[in-house]
Scaffold this motif. Structure first.
Motif, PDB file in Angstrom:
ATOM      1  N   PRO A 103      10.594 132.942 -29.449  1.00 31.78           N
ATOM      2  CA  PRO A 103       9.951 132.049 -30.294  1.00 31.78           C
ATOM      3  C   PRO A 103      10.959 131.132 -31.225  1.00 31.78           C
ATOM      4  O   PRO A 103      10.610 130.046 -31.517  1.00 31.78           O
ATOM      5  CB  PRO A 103       8.933 133.108 -31.225  1.00 31.78           C
ATOM      6  CG  PRO A 103       8.715 134.152 -30.373  1.00 31.78           C
ATOM      7  CD  PRO A 103       9.971 134.572 -29.576  1.00 31.78           C
ATOM      8  N   GLU A 104      12.109 131.940 -31.835  1.00 35.59           N
ATOM      9  CA  GLU A 104      12.844 131.142 -32.594  1.00 35.59           C
ATOM     10  C   GLU A 104      13.662 130.109 -31.755  1.00 35.59           C
ATOM     11  O   GLU A 104      13.770 128.918 -32.298  1.00 35.59           O
ATOM     12  CB  GLU A 104      13.800 132.084 -33.053  1.00 35.59           C
ATOM     13  CG  GLU A 104      14.911 131.526 -34.035  1.00 35.59           C
ATOM     14  CD  GLU A 104      15.888 132.357 -34.613  1.00 35.59           C
ATOM     15  OE1 GLU A 104      16.666 132.087 -35.169  1.00 35.59           O
ATOM     16  OE2 GLU A 104      15.573 133.755 -34.502  1.00 35.59           O
ATOM     17  N   GLY A 105      14.048 130.346 -30.512  1.00 30.13           N
ATOM     18  CA  GLY A 105      14.787 129.479 -29.802  1.00 30.13           C
ATOM     19  C   GLY A 105      13.815 128.499 -29.189  1.00 30.13           C
ATOM     20  O   GLY A 105      14.444 127.466 -29.192  1.00 30.13           O
ATOM     21  N   LYS A 106      12.615 128.877 -28.920  1.00 29.80           N
ATOM     22  CA  LYS A 106      11.656 127.697 -28.526  1.00 29.80           C
ATOM     23  C   LYS A 106      11.343 126.681 -29.610  1.00 29.80           C
ATOM     24  O   LYS A 106      11.280 125.642 -29.323  1.00 29.80           O
ATOM     25  CB  LYS A 106      10.418 128.582 -27.909  1.00 29.80           C
ATOM     26  CG  LYS A 106       9.371 127.482 -27.607  1.00 29.80           C
ATOM     27  CD  LYS A 106       9.102 127.585 -26.152  1.00 29.80           C
ATOM     28  CE  LYS A 106       7.916 126.636 -25.518  1.00 29.80           C
ATOM     29  NZ  LYS A 106       8.167 125.434 -25.736  1.00 29.80           N
ATOM     30  N   LYS A 107      11.285 127.188 -30.807  1.00 28.45           N
ATOM     31  CA  LYS A 107      11.205 126.178 -31.846  1.00 28.45           C
ATOM     32  C   LYS A 107      12.235 125.333 -32.068  1.00 28.45           C
ATOM     33  O   LYS A 107      12.103 124.213 -32.460  1.00 28.45           O
ATOM     34  CB  LYS A 107      10.764 127.135 -33.115  1.00 28.45           C
ATOM     35  CG  LYS A 107      10.729 126.282 -34.407  1.00 28.45           C
ATOM     36  CD  LYS A 107      10.293 126.904 -35.849  1.00 28.45           C
ATOM     37  CE  LYS A 107      10.013 126.165 -36.749  1.00 28.45           C
ATOM     38  NZ  LYS A 107      10.404 124.703 -37.021  1.00 28.45           N
ATOM     39  N   ILE A 108      13.533 125.781 -31.990  1.00 28.93           N
ATOM     40  CA  ILE A 108      14.732 125.033 -32.140  1.00 28.93           C
ATOM     41  C   ILE A 108      14.644 123.964 -31.150  1.00 28.93           C
ATOM     42  O   ILE A 108      14.758 122.807 -31.235  1.00 28.93           O
ATOM     43  CB  ILE A 108      15.947 125.763 -32.108  1.00 28.93           C
ATOM     44  CG1 ILE A 108      16.365 126.839 -33.200  1.00 28.93           C
ATOM     45  CG2 ILE A 108      17.168 124.893 -31.721  1.00 28.93           C
ATOM     46  CD1 ILE A 108      17.384 127.743 -33.052  1.00 28.93           C
TER      47      ILE A 108
ATOM     48  N   HIS B  61      13.164 137.218 -29.805  1.00 27.96           N
ATOM     49  CA  HIS B  61      13.890 136.158 -30.247  1.00 27.96           C
ATOM     50  C   HIS B  61      13.390 134.895 -29.778  1.00 27.96           C
ATOM     51  O   HIS B  61      13.864 133.641 -29.965  1.00 27.96           O
ATOM     52  CB  HIS B  61      15.122 136.433 -30.272  1.00 27.96           C
ATOM     53  CG  HIS B  61      15.990 137.451 -31.312  1.00 27.96           C
ATOM     54  ND1 HIS B  61      15.995 137.345 -32.763  1.00 27.96           N
ATOM     55  CD2 HIS B  61      16.329 138.676 -31.018  1.00 27.96           C
ATOM     56  CE1 HIS B  61      16.524 138.302 -33.203  1.00 27.96           C
ATOM     57  NE2 HIS B  61      16.566 139.081 -32.360  1.00 27.96           N
TER      58      HIS B  61
ATOM     59  N   ASP C 198      11.669 121.651 -31.944  1.00 29.90           N
ATOM     60  CA  ASP C 198      12.063 120.572 -33.239  1.00 29.90           C
ATOM     61  C   ASP C 198      13.153 119.262 -32.504  1.00 29.90           C
ATOM     62  O   ASP C 198      13.154 118.464 -33.101  1.00 29.90           O
ATOM     63  CB  ASP C 198      12.885 121.318 -34.049  1.00 29.90           C
ATOM     64  CG  ASP C 198      11.804 122.373 -34.853  1.00 29.90           C
ATOM     65  OD1 ASP C 198      10.580 122.050 -34.462  1.00 29.90           O
ATOM     66  OD2 ASP C 198      12.490 123.291 -35.724  1.00 29.90           O
TER      67      ASP C 198
END
Length: 64
Positions: A19-24, A17, A27
């Motif tokens: 990559p999802e946290g890094k994207k947040i 998970h 952003d």
């Protein structure tokens, strides 16, 4: 399952998970590298471990 095996499984879940946290964070303009994320991963592993133990305790209580 011993504590080391449990932590390895939790780390695999966290990395899945990540990559999802890094994207947040990206952003929102928050730039972090893996060294910056390490303390947060350790915190997440502690939370996952406590949640696992709580679930295990509740499972044992329900069996009684």
């Amino acid at each position: 399952m011993n504590n080391q095996e449990q932590n390895m499984k939790f780390m695999q879940i966290a990395m899945k998970h990540l990559p999802e946290g890094k994207k947040i964070l990206d952003d929102k303009g928050i730039e972090l590298n893996m060294d910056d994320l390490q303390p947060m991963l350790e915190l997440l592993l502690n939370v996952m471990s406590e949640a696992y133990e709580l679930g295990k305790e509740e499972s044992m209580e329900n069996k009684s």
